[in-house]
Design a protein around this motif. Structure first.
Motif, PDB file in Angstrom:
ATOM      1  N   TYR A 292     -88.825  42.984 -56.168  1.00 34.27           N
ATOM      2  CA  TYR A 292     -90.140  43.728 -56.839  1.00 34.27           C
ATOM      3  C   TYR A 292     -91.015  44.406 -55.647  1.00 34.27           C
ATOM      4  N   SER A 293     -91.362  45.605 -55.817  1.00 37.67           N
ATOM      5  CA  SER A 293     -92.090  46.206 -54.899  1.00 37.67           C
ATOM      6  C   SER A 293     -93.513  46.018 -55.346  1.00 37.67           C
TER       7      SER A 293
ATOM      8  N   GLY B   7     -84.137  34.199 -53.029  1.00 31.98           N
ATOM      9  CA  GLY B   7     -83.261  35.255 -52.230  1.00 31.98           C
ATOM     10  C   GLY B   7     -82.791  36.187 -52.994  1.00 31.98           C
ATOM     11  N   SER B   8     -82.152  36.044 -54.245  1.00 33.30           N
ATOM     12  CA  SER B   8     -81.427  36.912 -54.887  1.00 33.30           C
ATOM     13  C   SER B   8     -82.191  37.342 -56.299  1.00 33.30           C
TER      14      SER B   8
ATOM     15  N   PRO C  17     -91.759  39.409 -47.955  1.00 31.51           N
ATOM     16  CA  PRO C  17     -90.874  38.869 -47.078  1.00 31.51           C
ATOM     17  C   PRO C  17     -90.035  37.827 -47.939  1.00 31.51           C
ATOM     18  N   ALA C  18     -88.708  37.508 -47.569  1.00 29.70           N
ATOM     19  CA  ALA C  18     -88.047  36.762 -48.378  1.00 29.70           C
ATOM     20  C   ALA C  18     -88.665  35.307 -48.033  1.00 29.70           C
ATOM     21  N   GLY C  19     -89.033  35.094 -47.024  1.00 35.14           N
ATOM     22  CA  GLY C  19     -89.596  33.678 -46.694  1.00 35.14           C
ATOM     23  C   GLY C  19     -90.554  33.293 -47.625  1.00 35.14           C
ATOM     24  N   TYR C  20     -91.451  34.208 -47.920  1.00 30.86           N
ATOM     25  CA  TYR C  20     -92.602  33.991 -48.736  1.00 30.86           C
ATOM     26  C   TYR C  20     -91.998  33.677 -50.453  1.00 30.86           C
ATOM     27  N   ILE C  21     -91.251  34.386 -50.653  1.00 32.70           N
ATOM     28  CA  ILE C  21     -90.872  34.011 -52.237  1.00 32.70           C
ATOM     29  C   ILE C  21     -89.983  32.700 -52.053  1.00 32.70           C
ATOM     30  N   LYS C  22     -89.200  32.547 -50.985  1.00 30.61           N
ATOM     31  CA  LYS C  22     -88.423  31.213 -51.093  1.00 30.61           C
ATOM     32  C   LYS C  22     -89.466  29.992 -51.043  1.00 30.61           C
TER      33      LYS C  22
ATOM     34  N   THR D 260     -90.128  34.443 -64.204  1.00 35.08           N
ATOM     35  CA  THR D 260     -88.599  34.062 -64.498  1.00 35.08           C
ATOM     36  C   THR D 260     -88.089  33.461 -63.433  1.00 35.08           C
ATOM     37  N   LEU D 261     -88.254  33.704 -62.369  1.00 36.06           N
ATOM     38  CA  LEU D 261     -87.826  32.920 -60.964  1.00 36.06           C
ATOM     39  C   LEU D 261     -88.205  31.600 -61.322  1.00 36.06           C
ATOM     40  N   LEU D 262     -89.617  31.198 -61.450  1.00 34.87           N
ATOM     41  CA  LEU D 262     -90.326  29.895 -61.619  1.00 34.87           C
ATOM     42  C   LEU D 262     -89.537  29.044 -62.516  1.00 34.87           C
ATOM     43  N   THR D 263     -89.347  29.760 -63.562  1.00 35.19           N
ATOM     44  CA  THR D 263     -88.675  29.123 -64.687  1.00 35.19           C
ATOM     45  C   THR D 263     -87.237  28.643 -64.327  1.00 35.19           C
TER      46      THR D 263
END
Length: 278
Positions: free
Chosen positions: A48-49, A41-42, A57-62, A257-260
């Motif tokens: 990213y656009s 979420g952060s 949506p926040a829920g999708y990334i989370k 990077t998030l997944l790392t």
């Protein structure tokens, strides 16, 4: 003496709270699930656009980040499930079927390796999968069948969910069917409450009846399943997805990077993390 009695009483209360939490399956501290949600979420990936789609949506990334963690846990599971073997295989080199092979040059430009089996392969397919879901549904877990494809087709051909998969794709591998059955037997693992954040669902009807219609409904109500299913399908038949055929799905380094960072959380304490997430 009164001070000592107070200390003992406080300690007993803390212990009782802890025991109650353990018995109920909850935690007295932030869970690993929450850590991953907070991280996602952060993240720059969330900010990213996406091309022609805007922010996810926040829920999708989370939700996708948590599904990635679960897929990593599959690899670490004793007697690795076959679906994890599909996900973690190095690029097959078959560009007509395997999305890792088809997107090789794009991955290379993003600094992502696809020729090594294990975590790196899972990392790569989830990074691409993030972009796929944004092209297919703008990250909406409850997306229904594609109206542009028309209604003159069977329920088995109708797509649904964030990644727009259809029931007929299950014929590609018995492992897809096993994954479907696994989640049907464990609806508490569907992650619906996570994927719901930031999403508004319209009137999303189901096309047709029978097993194909059931699959459409389940795809929308069990987004964690939809995610792992789509990531596996990307390795088996990338042509199921129009945005992949046209190479419209973005590979965003910030999401890699998030997944790392998620992988580091899993690797820091795999047994405990996976007992919670898997």
């Amino acid at each position: 003496m009164k001070k000592l009695s107070l200390i003992i009483a406080v300690q007993f209360a803390i212990l009782s709270t802890y025991n109650t939490a353990v018995a109920s399956g909850t935690s007295t501290s932030a869970t690993y699930t929450q850590q991953i949600k907070d991280l996602a979420g952060s993240s720059s990936c969330y900010k990213y656009s996406w091309k022609n789609r805007g922010r996810a949506p926040a829920g999708y990334i989370k939700g996708v980040a948590l599904s990635f963690a679960r897929s990593l846990c599959r690899i670490r599971h004793t007697g690795t499930p076959a679906v994890a073997t599909i996900l973690s295989a190095a690029s097959s080199g078959n560009t007509s079927k395997d999305a890792l092979a088809y997107y090789k040059s794009i991955f290379s430009s993003a600094g992502i390796t696809v020729t090594t089996s294990g975590d790196e392969a899972v990392h790569a397919i989830y990074t691409l999968g993030m972009g796929l879901g944004m092209r297919e549904s703008s990250g909406s877990y409850c997306e229904g069948w594609d109206r542009s494809a028309g209604s003159n087709r069977s329920s088995a051909e109708a797509e649904a969910g964030a990644f727009q998969t259809s029931y007929d794709s299950m014929a590609l591998s018995t492992e897809l069917k096993k994954l479907y059955q696994e989640y049907q037997a464990s609806p508490a693992r569907c992650g619906l409450s996570v994927f719901k954040e930031g999403v508004t669902c319209g009137n999303q009807s189901i096309l047709g009846t029978g097993a194909g219609a059931t699959f459409q409904s389940f795809n929308k109500s069990c987004p964690a399943f939809a995610t792992e299913y789509a990531m596996t399908l990307l390795r088996l038949q990338r042509s199921h997805f129009g945005p992949i055929i046209r190479k419209e799905a973005e590979v965003v380094p910030a999401c890699g990077t998030l997944l790392t960072s998620v992988e580091k959380i899993v690797d820091a304490n795999p047994e405990t993390v996976c007992s919670e997430i898997y």
